[in-house]
Write a protein that holds these residues in place. Sequence first.
Motif, PDB file in Angstrom:
ATOM      1  N   GLY A 186      38.151  24.965  29.599  1.00 52.34           N
ATOM      2  CA  GLY A 186      37.398  25.382  30.766  1.00 52.34           C
ATOM      3  C   GLY A 186      38.282  25.471  31.981  1.00 52.34           C
ATOM      4  N   LEU A 187      37.624  25.555  33.129  1.00 57.93           N
ATOM      5  CA  LEU A 187      38.300  25.746  34.419  1.00 57.93           C
ATOM      6  C   LEU A 187      38.139  24.476  35.243  1.00 57.93           C
ATOM      7  CD1 LEU A 187      39.529  27.944  36.450  1.00 57.93           C
ATOM      8  CD2 LEU A 187      37.170  28.209  37.266  1.00 57.93           C
ATOM      9  N   SER A 188      39.232  24.046  35.876  1.00 55.23           N
ATOM     10  CA  SER A 188      39.119  22.927  36.816  1.00 55.23           C
ATOM     11  C   SER A 188      39.339  23.460  38.223  1.00 55.23           C
ATOM     12  CB  SER A 188      40.161  21.858  36.497  1.00 55.23           C
ATOM     13  OG  SER A 188      41.446  22.247  36.954  1.00 55.23           O
ATOM     14  N   SER A 189      38.723  22.785  39.189  1.00 52.08           N
ATOM     15  CA  SER A 189      39.030  23.129  40.577  1.00 52.08           C
ATOM     16  C   SER A 189      39.321  21.852  41.344  1.00 52.08           C
ATOM     17  CB  SER A 189      37.868  23.900  41.226  1.00 52.08           C
ATOM     18  OG  SER A 189      36.746  23.071  41.403  1.00 52.08           O
ATOM     19  N   GLY A 190      40.139  21.994  42.378  1.00 50.73           N
ATOM     20  CA  GLY A 190      40.460  20.887  43.292  1.00 50.73           C
ATOM     21  C   GLY A 190      40.306  21.438  44.689  1.00 50.73           C
ATOM     22  N   LEU A 191      39.086  21.346  45.214  1.00 55.54           N
ATOM     23  CA  LEU A 191      38.757  22.123  46.418  1.00 55.54           C
ATOM     24  C   LEU A 191      39.199  21.441  47.707  1.00 55.54           C
ATOM     25  CD1 LEU A 191      35.316  23.548  45.249  1.00 55.54           C
ATOM     26  CD2 LEU A 191      37.609  24.516  44.999  1.00 55.54           C
ATOM     27  N   ILE A 192      39.876  20.275  47.585  1.00 56.05           N
ATOM     28  CA  ILE A 192      40.501  19.708  48.787  1.00 56.05           C
ATOM     29  C   ILE A 192      41.951  20.166  48.891  1.00 56.05           C
ATOM     30  CG2 ILE A 192      39.032  17.652  48.642  1.00 56.05           C
ATOM     31  CD1 ILE A 192      41.706  16.046  48.101  1.00 56.05           C
ATOM     32  N   TYR A 193      42.487  20.692  47.793  1.00 53.57           N
ATOM     33  CA  TYR A 193      43.905  21.067  47.777  1.00 53.57           C
ATOM     34  C   TYR A 193      44.059  22.570  47.958  1.00 53.57           C
ATOM     35  CZ  TYR A 193      44.049  16.573  45.319  1.00 53.57           C
ATOM     36  OH  TYR A 193      43.890  15.264  44.965  1.00 53.57           O
ATOM     37  N   PRO A 194      44.973  23.006  48.812  1.00 53.74           N
ATOM     38  CA  PRO A 194      45.238  24.437  48.833  1.00 53.74           C
ATOM     39  C   PRO A 194      45.901  24.832  47.526  1.00 53.74           C
ATOM     40  CG  PRO A 194      46.868  23.268  50.157  1.00 53.74           C
ATOM     41  CD  PRO A 194      45.857  22.255  49.674  1.00 53.74           C
ATOM     42  N   PRO A 195      45.642  25.995  46.956  1.00 54.33           N
ATOM     43  CA  PRO A 195      44.767  27.034  47.510  1.00 54.33           C
ATOM     44  C   PRO A 195      43.288  26.887  47.152  1.00 54.33           C
ATOM     45  CG  PRO A 195      45.859  27.870  45.563  1.00 54.33           C
ATOM     46  CD  PRO A 195      46.362  26.471  45.752  1.00 54.33           C
ATOM     47  N   GLY A 196      42.891  25.795  46.457  1.00 49.35           N
ATOM     48  CA  GLY A 196      41.456  25.585  46.199  1.00 49.35           C
ATOM     49  C   GLY A 196      40.673  25.517  47.498  1.00 49.35           C
ATOM     50  N   SER A 197      41.263  24.854  48.505  1.00 47.98           N
ATOM     51  CA  SER A 197      40.563  24.709  49.789  1.00 47.98           C
ATOM     52  C   SER A 197      40.447  26.046  50.533  1.00 47.98           C
ATOM     53  CB  SER A 197      41.280  23.675  50.663  1.00 47.98           C
ATOM     54  OG  SER A 197      42.647  24.015  50.816  1.00 47.98           O
ATOM     55  N   PHE A 198      41.273  27.025  50.142  1.00 47.51           N
ATOM     56  CA  PHE A 198      41.168  28.351  50.761  1.00 47.51           C
ATOM     57  C   PHE A 198      40.104  29.206  50.076  1.00 47.51           C
ATOM     58  CE2 PHE A 198      46.070  27.998  51.256  1.00 47.51           C
ATOM     59  CZ  PHE A 198      45.926  27.146  52.353  1.00 47.51           C
ATOM     60  N   THR A 199      39.585  28.709  48.963  1.00 52.42           N
ATOM     61  CA  THR A 199      38.707  29.524  48.113  1.00 52.42           C
ATOM     62  C   THR A 199      37.256  29.324  48.517  1.00 52.42           C
ATOM     63  OG1 THR A 199      40.285  29.165  46.318  1.00 52.42           O
ATOM     64  CG2 THR A 199      38.115  30.030  45.718  1.00 52.42           C
ATOM     65  N   LEU A 303      48.726  23.559  55.564  1.00 54.54           N
ATOM     66  CA  LEU A 303      49.245  23.716  54.199  1.00 54.54           C
ATOM     67  C   LEU A 303      49.332  25.185  53.773  1.00 54.54           C
ATOM     68  CD1 LEU A 303      47.119  20.828  52.664  1.00 54.54           C
ATOM     69  CD2 LEU A 303      49.435  20.690  53.560  1.00 54.54           C
ATOM     70  N   GLU A 304      48.907  26.077  54.646  1.00 55.18           N
ATOM     71  CA  GLU A 304      48.967  27.499  54.295  1.00 55.18           C
ATOM     72  C   GLU A 304      50.402  27.936  54.020  1.00 55.18           C
ATOM     73  OE1 GLU A 304      47.005  30.131  57.073  1.00 55.18           O
ATOM     74  OE2 GLU A 304      45.249  28.799  57.096  1.00 55.18           O
ATOM     75  N   GLY A 305      50.549  28.772  52.995  1.00 53.95           N
ATOM     76  CA  GLY A 305      51.868  29.356  52.724  1.00 53.95           C
ATOM     77  C   GLY A 305      52.768  28.511  51.849  1.00 53.95           C
ATOM     78  N   GLY A 306      52.377  27.265  51.572  1.00 55.08           N
ATOM     79  CA  GLY A 306      53.201  26.434  50.696  1.00 55.08           C
ATOM     80  C   GLY A 306      54.010  25.396  51.459  1.00 55.08           C
ATOM     81  N   VAL A 307      54.718  24.575  50.698  1.00 62.73           N
ATOM     82  CA  VAL A 307      55.358  23.380  51.258  1.00 62.73           C
ATOM     83  C   VAL A 307      56.396  23.708  52.331  1.00 62.73           C
ATOM     84  CG1 VAL A 307      56.740  21.348  50.714  1.00 62.73           C
ATOM     85  CG2 VAL A 307      54.957  22.077  49.148  1.00 62.73           C
ATOM     86  N   GLU A 308      57.201  24.771  52.124  1.00 56.41           N
ATOM     87  CA  GLU A 308      58.233  25.080  53.123  1.00 56.41           C
ATOM     88  C   GLU A 308      57.608  25.349  54.490  1.00 56.41           C
ATOM     89  OE1 GLU A 308      61.436  24.613  52.814  1.00 56.41           O
ATOM     90  OE2 GLU A 308      61.021  23.970  50.751  1.00 56.41           O
ATOM     91  N   GLU A 309      56.503  26.074  54.485  1.00 55.12           N
ATOM     92  CA  GLU A 309      55.841  26.365  55.761  1.00 55.12           C
ATOM     93  C   GLU A 309      55.228  25.107  56.370  1.00 55.12           C
ATOM     94  OE1 GLU A 309      53.491  29.926  56.103  1.00 55.12           O
ATOM     95  OE2 GLU A 309      54.651  30.926  54.539  1.00 55.12           O
ATOM     96  N   THR A 310      54.719  24.215  55.506  1.00 49.94           N
ATOM     97  CA  THR A 310      54.188  22.943  56.003  1.00 49.94           C
ATOM     98  C   THR A 310      55.299  22.146  56.675  1.00 49.94           C
ATOM     99  OG1 THR A 310      52.535  22.900  54.254  1.00 49.94           O
ATOM    100  CG2 THR A 310      53.028  20.809  55.309  1.00 49.94           C
ATOM    101  N   LEU A 311      56.469  22.098  56.045  1.00 53.21           N
ATOM    102  CA  LEU A 311      57.589  21.343  56.617  1.00 53.21           C
ATOM    103  C   LEU A 311      57.980  21.934  57.976  1.00 53.21           C
ATOM    104  CD1 LEU A 311      59.714  20.789  53.382  1.00 53.21           C
ATOM    105  CD2 LEU A 311      58.321  19.094  54.605  1.00 53.21           C
ATOM    106  N   GLN A 312      57.936  23.251  58.071  1.00 54.23           N
ATOM    107  CA  GLN A 312      58.198  23.926  59.342  1.00 54.23           C
ATOM    108  C   GLN A 312      57.225  23.451  60.422  1.00 54.23           C
ATOM    109  OE1 GLN A 312      60.746  26.127  59.267  1.00 54.23           O
ATOM    110  NE2 GLN A 312      60.583  26.293  61.505  1.00 54.23           N
TER     111      GLN A 312
END
Length: 535
Positions: A186-199, A303-312
């Motif tokens: 089946g399908l799992s979701s983690g809606l607190i984590y991006p990109p689940g939280s963007f969905t 957290l948008e864009g991934g870890v590198e952007e978060t670090l920025q």
Amino acid sequence: MKMDLAIRNGFLFDGTGNPAVKADMGIADGRIVRIGRIDGTEAGRTLDASGLAVCPGFVDMHNHGDNGILAFPSADSHIMQGVTTSVTGNCGESMAPLDDGTIELARRYVAPFVPPCEAVDWSWRTSGEYMRAVAAVGTAQNLAFLVGQGTIRIAAKGFASSRASAAEMAHMKALLREALADGCFGLSSGLIYPPGSFTGTEELLELAGELAPAGALYATHLRNEGNYLAESMEEALELGRRWNIPVQLSHHKALGRPNWGKVRHTLRMMEEARAEGIDVCCDAYPYTAASTTVTSLLPPFALEGGVEETLQRLREPEARRRMAEEIRRKGCQWENWIADAGLENIVLSECSLRPEVEGKTLREIVGTHAAGADPLDGLFDFLAEVRCLAKMVIFAIDEEDMKAVLAHPLSCIASDAWVSAPSAGGRPHPRGYGTFPRFLRRYVLDGKLMTLQEGIRKITSMPAFRLGLQDRGLLREGFRADVTLFDPYRICDHATFTDPHRFPEGIPWVIVNGAVVVEEGRLTGRLPGMILRRA
Ligand SMILES: [Zn+2]
């Protein structure tokens, strides 16, 4: 016919919830071939189980074993608890599918959870290819895979927070269909984590339609387990209502003191949903602390864009000001762990770049900054320094709530853990080593939340049937020989938050597909586990 193994004189709990019967059990070719009387000469090997409970191998309904199984194929932390089957790929985060165009983003998405290991060469793309990579190395436990909605979304559109276009939607659906065809359950979701939280809900609803023809499972880490627990649960139930698919509420709990007590309401919501015809269940771990990655401390925009952007952003004054503002805002809709638990109740558990902080609270870590300074500034500096590569343990659950969930007939038990071994180091949440013996000792045998046979049902046939497994989860002639033997007087967990890499006690024998993986309390190192595929 000579049997391979006879287990004699034990108390057989068949996993149905029936009380124990005194009987012998014979195993041949990986299956249970006889339950009844067996004399000492009928099997190649005979095991005396006097005084022991003999039950189906435990099924862990929710964990993250897929991240570490290539590094720890003997699955020490799970196997020593008597867990013979793990449901992995949870919280929206699975090791496949991967897409050439976005593979770097996907790798960084799971990086905090994947132990460094040569076998992890990222050469697979589909779920089926990952299953074959695991099978090639071998595994001590049986694995049932879910495919993660977050992983699918990254493959289709990277870390973009925008709505999926029609073409991206079609791509995601095709990836989900392929994973199901490969044998994912089946399908799992983690809606607190991006990109689940963007969905958004509409996108989830549309994607979940692909589960309907197969009646495959939707397992979800809700969008919010604190201030908006009931609303988030309603979102999950809507998927079940719309598509008539089974819904599994993962690690069910109410986070944060102001929300304690809410599970009484959500458990009632589950009962009402079932009365309405929605096939909903939940799982839970027997601890009052959660655990996840430190990036979850930050608001979704960070957290948008991934870890590198978060670090920025962690270095930009304007972004830092906005992060602090969102963390301090009252009643926010995202899962705000700092608001729910407080810096003093969040403990750094694994941090390879600064191992000396493992075991310290965030309050202690940021408290080393200048007096009078904003502790969130200290936190942002710290996260940038460790490149967001750390995990934490959060004390934010009420034990009375937890007991209400464990005791409810619609819950089964799950570790939510990563697979580990004492050599792994760090201070992971002790649930990785203790969930099942702790549940049986503290909440069944001593706490008497339920009878022993009911407790065993919750960790055997209930999750096995939830997955639709036809030949596991019960002690029945013809079933696969996944068997766990434990001593009801001695079974207990020893892993603690300060000393988590400790095996439990009182589980002397564990058998997977007829092969002994724990013998007199010691790992044999055998790898008889199978990759299970949805029927
Ligand atoms: Zn989760």
